[in-house]
Design a protein around this motif. Structure first.
Motif, PDB file in Angstrom:
ATOM      1  N   ASP A 155     -18.289  43.994  52.086  1.00 11.27           N
ATOM      2  CA  ASP A 155     -17.934  44.795  50.923  1.00 11.27           C
ATOM      3  C   ASP A 155     -18.746  46.080  51.007  1.00 11.27           C
ATOM      4  O   ASP A 155     -19.944  46.089  50.727  1.00 11.27           O
ATOM      5  N   HIS A 156     -18.086  47.167  51.410  1.00  7.00           N
ATOM      6  CA  HIS A 156     -18.802  48.426  51.598  1.00  7.00           C
ATOM      7  C   HIS A 156     -19.408  48.936  50.294  1.00  7.00           C
ATOM      8  O   HIS A 156     -20.499  49.492  50.284  1.00  7.00           O
ATOM      9  N   ALA A 157     -18.708  48.745  49.213  1.00  5.22           N
ATOM     10  CA  ALA A 157     -19.195  49.244  47.922  1.00  5.22           C
ATOM     11  C   ALA A 157     -20.515  48.590  47.541  1.00  5.22           C
ATOM     12  O   ALA A 157     -21.337  49.187  46.839  1.00  5.22           O
ATOM     13  N   LYS A 158     -20.715  47.351  47.988  1.00  7.51           N
ATOM     14  CA  LYS A 158     -21.940  46.621  47.650  1.00  7.51           C
ATOM     15  C   LYS A 158     -22.936  46.608  48.808  1.00  7.51           C
ATOM     16  O   LYS A 158     -23.983  45.960  48.702  1.00  7.51           O
ATOM     17  N   ASN A 159     -22.606  47.290  49.912  1.00 14.32           N
ATOM     18  CA  ASN A 159     -23.484  47.270  51.093  1.00 14.32           C
ATOM     19  C   ASN A 159     -23.825  45.843  51.493  1.00 14.32           C
ATOM     20  O   ASN A 159     -24.971  45.552  51.875  1.00 14.32           O
ATOM     21  N   THR A 160     -22.856  44.977  51.437  1.00 17.67           N
ATOM     22  CA  THR A 160     -23.106  43.551  51.643  1.00 17.67           C
ATOM     23  C   THR A 160     -22.095  42.960  52.628  1.00 17.67           C
ATOM     24  O   THR A 160     -20.908  43.292  52.584  1.00 17.67           O
ATOM     25  N   ALA A 161     -22.609  42.110  53.491  1.00 21.28           N
ATOM     26  CA  ALA A 161     -21.764  41.318  54.373  1.00 21.28           C
ATOM     27  C   ALA A 161     -21.928  39.847  53.995  1.00 21.28           C
ATOM     28  O   ALA A 161     -22.971  39.445  53.466  1.00 21.28           O
ATOM     29  N   TYR A 162     -20.890  39.077  54.270  1.00 21.20           N
ATOM     30  CA  TYR A 162     -20.890  37.672  53.881  1.00 21.20           C
ATOM     31  C   TYR A 162     -20.529  36.777  55.063  1.00 21.20           C
ATOM     32  O   TYR A 162     -19.844  37.209  55.994  1.00 21.20           O
ATOM     33  N   LEU A 163     -20.973  35.556  54.979  1.00 22.44           N
ATOM     34  CA  LEU A 163     -20.540  34.538  55.927  1.00 22.44           C
ATOM     35  C   LEU A 163     -20.187  33.296  55.110  1.00 22.44           C
ATOM     36  O   LEU A 163     -21.077  32.603  54.602  1.00 22.44           O
ATOM     37  N   GLN A 164     -18.892  33.075  54.951  1.00 27.42           N
ATOM     38  CA  GLN A 164     -18.420  31.878  54.266  1.00 27.42           C
ATOM     39  C   GLN A 164     -18.360  30.748  55.271  1.00 27.42           C
ATOM     40  O   GLN A 164     -17.681  30.866  56.297  1.00 27.42           O
ATOM     41  N   MET A 165     -19.073  29.668  54.992  1.00 26.89           N
ATOM     42  CA  MET A 165     -19.160  28.548  55.925  1.00 26.89           C
ATOM     43  C   MET A 165     -18.561  27.310  55.271  1.00 26.89           C
ATOM     44  O   MET A 165     -19.075  26.840  54.246  1.00 26.89           O
ATOM     45  N   ASN A 166     -17.489  26.824  55.821  1.00 31.63           N
ATOM     46  CA  ASN A 166     -16.804  25.636  55.308  1.00 31.63           C
ATOM     47  C   ASN A 166     -16.883  24.501  56.318  1.00 31.63           C
ATOM     48  O   ASN A 166     -17.134  24.724  57.500  1.00 31.63           O
ATOM     49  N   ASN A 167     -16.660  23.302  55.819  1.00 29.52           N
ATOM     50  CA  ASN A 167     -16.667  22.115  56.680  1.00 29.52           C
ATOM     51  C   ASN A 167     -17.919  22.087  57.554  1.00 29.52           C
ATOM     52  O   ASN A 167     -17.843  21.921  58.778  1.00 29.52           O
ATOM     53  N   LEU A 168     -19.050  22.255  56.920  1.00 27.97           N
ATOM     54  CA  LEU A 168     -20.309  22.331  57.658  1.00 27.97           C
ATOM     55  C   LEU A 168     -20.630  21.012  58.341  1.00 27.97           C
ATOM     56  O   LEU A 168     -20.321  19.920  57.823  1.00 27.97           O
ATOM     57  N   LYS A 169     -21.269  21.125  59.484  1.00 24.68           N
ATOM     58  CA  LYS A 169     -21.644  19.971  60.298  1.00 24.68           C
ATOM     59  C   LYS A 169     -23.153  19.966  60.497  1.00 24.68           C
ATOM     60  O   LYS A 169     -23.785  21.030  60.430  1.00 24.68           O
ATOM     61  N   PRO A 170     -23.738  18.817  60.762  1.00 23.46           N
ATOM     62  CA  PRO A 170     -25.186  18.782  60.993  1.00 23.46           C
ATOM     63  C   PRO A 170     -25.630  19.731  62.099  1.00 23.46           C
ATOM     64  O   PRO A 170     -26.732  20.304  62.011  1.00 23.46           O
ATOM     65  N   GLU A 171     -24.791  19.953  63.092  1.00 21.95           N
ATOM     66  CA  GLU A 171     -25.162  20.866  64.179  1.00 21.95           C
ATOM     67  C   GLU A 171     -25.157  22.331  63.765  1.00 21.95           C
ATOM     68  O   GLU A 171     -25.555  23.198  64.547  1.00 21.95           O
ATOM     69  N   ASP A 172     -24.718  22.624  62.549  1.00 19.04           N
ATOM     70  CA  ASP A 172     -24.803  23.987  62.018  1.00 19.04           C
ATOM     71  C   ASP A 172     -26.182  24.276  61.426  1.00 19.04           C
ATOM     72  O   ASP A 172     -26.467  25.414  61.032  1.00 19.04           O
ATOM     73  N   THR A 173     -27.024  23.261  61.354  1.00 17.10           N
ATOM     74  CA  THR A 173     -28.371  23.435  60.818  1.00 17.10           C
ATOM     75  C   THR A 173     -29.150  24.444  61.656  1.00 17.10           C
ATOM     76  O   THR A 173     -29.267  24.299  62.875  1.00 17.10           O
ATOM     77  N   ALA A 174     -29.661  25.485  61.008  1.00 16.08           N
ATOM     78  CA  ALA A 174     -30.363  26.562  61.712  1.00 16.08           C
ATOM     79  C   ALA A 174     -30.853  27.587  60.695  1.00 16.08           C
ATOM     80  O   ALA A 174     -30.476  27.540  59.517  1.00 16.08           O
ATOM     81  N   VAL A 175     -31.663  28.503  61.178  1.00 16.69           N
ATOM     82  CA  VAL A 175     -31.968  29.709  60.404  1.00 16.69           C
ATOM     83  C   VAL A 175     -30.908  30.736  60.777  1.00 16.69           C
ATOM     84  O   VAL A 175     -30.665  30.991  61.956  1.00 16.69           O
ATOM     85  N   TYR A 176     -30.284  31.295  59.764  1.00 17.33           N
ATOM     86  CA  TYR A 176     -29.210  32.259  59.973  1.00 17.33           C
ATOM     87  C   TYR A 176     -29.730  33.669  59.699  1.00 17.33           C
ATOM     88  O   TYR A 176     -30.372  33.914  58.682  1.00 17.33           O
ATOM     89  N   TYR A 177     -29.419  34.567  60.626  1.00 16.73           N
ATOM     90  CA  TYR A 177     -29.861  35.956  60.544  1.00 16.73           C
ATOM     91  C   TYR A 177     -28.647  36.880  60.531  1.00 16.73           C
ATOM     92  O   TYR A 177     -27.678  36.646  61.257  1.00 16.73           O
ATOM     93  N   CYS A 178     -28.736  37.931  59.735  1.00 18.83           N
ATOM     94  CA  CYS A 178     -27.746  38.983  59.874  1.00 18.83           C
ATOM     95  C   CYS A 178     -28.402  40.155  60.595  1.00 18.83           C
ATOM     96  O   CYS A 178     -29.626  40.321  60.569  1.00 18.83           O
ATOM     97  N   ALA A 179     -27.573  40.945  61.250  1.00 15.59           N
ATOM     98  CA  ALA A 179     -28.048  42.079  62.028  1.00 15.59           C
ATOM     99  C   ALA A 179     -27.037  43.206  61.944  1.00 15.59           C
ATOM    100  O   ALA A 179     -25.850  42.967  61.709  1.00 15.59           O
ATOM    101  N   ALA A 180     -27.519  44.416  62.146  1.00 21.17           N
ATOM    102  CA  ALA A 180     -26.658  45.594  62.064  1.00 21.17           C
ATOM    103  C   ALA A 180     -26.789  46.445  63.311  1.00 21.17           C
ATOM    104  O   ALA A 180     -27.886  46.613  63.857  1.00 21.17           O
TER     105      ALA A 180
END
Length: 121
Positions: free
Chosen positions: A71-96
Motif C-alpha cells: 500500500d503505497h499510501a501507507k508506505n507499507t508492505a504485507y505478507l499474508q500467510m495462510n495454511n501455515l506449517k511448522p516448517e514456516d517457523t522462522a524470523v521473517y524480515y522485510c527488505a527494500a
C-alpha cells in the motif's frame, strides 16, 4: 527504516499477516522482499513485489499459501500467510531495494529487525 510486525504463535493451518512499514524519510521507489531465517539455517527468500505492485514472485515452498502486497499510501508492505506449517517457523524480515529496474534484482539495501513466526503442530 523498515519495521516489521504481525508475527506470533499460531497453530498449523492458521494464518498471520505481517506488515512492513517504511520510514517516511525513505525517498525514491523501492521493490520489497520478504525473507526468513529458521534456527540453524541460512536466510532464504520468501516473496517479493516490484515497485508498482505489478509483479510478484514467491519461493516454491510458499506459493499458493502466501500473498505479498503493498500500500503505497501507507508506505507499507504485507505478507499474508495462510495454511501455515511448522516448517514456516522462522524470523521473517522485510527488505527494500531501490527500483532502478522494473523488477527486483536482489540488491536489498534496507532491512528490518525481523519478526518471529512460530507455527505449532
Amino acid at each position: 527504516q523498515l519495521v516489521e510486525s504481525g508475527g506470533g504463535l499460531v497453530q498449523a493451518g492458521g494464518s498471520l499477516k505481517l506488515s512492513c512499514v517504511a520510514s517516511q524519510r525513505t525517498s525514491g521507489t523501492y521493490h520489497v522482499g520478504w525473507f526468513r531465517q529458521a534456527p540453524g539455517k541460512e536466510r532464504s527468500f520468501v516473496a517479493s513485489i516490484n515497485w508498482n505492485g505489478g509483479s510478484t514472485d514467491y519461493s516454491d515452498s510458499v506459493k499458493g499459501r502466501f500473498t505479498i502486497s503493498r500500500d503505497h499510501a501507507k508506505n507499507t508492505a504485507y505478507l499474508q500467510m495462510n495454511n501455515l506449517k511448522p516448517e514456516d517457523t522462522a524470523v521473517y524480515y522485510c527488505a527494500a531495494e531501490l527500483s532502478t529496474t522494473n523488477l527486483p534484482r536482489g540488491n536489498y539495501v534496507y532491512w528490518g529487525q525481523g519478526t518471529q513466526v512460530t507455527v505449532s503442530s
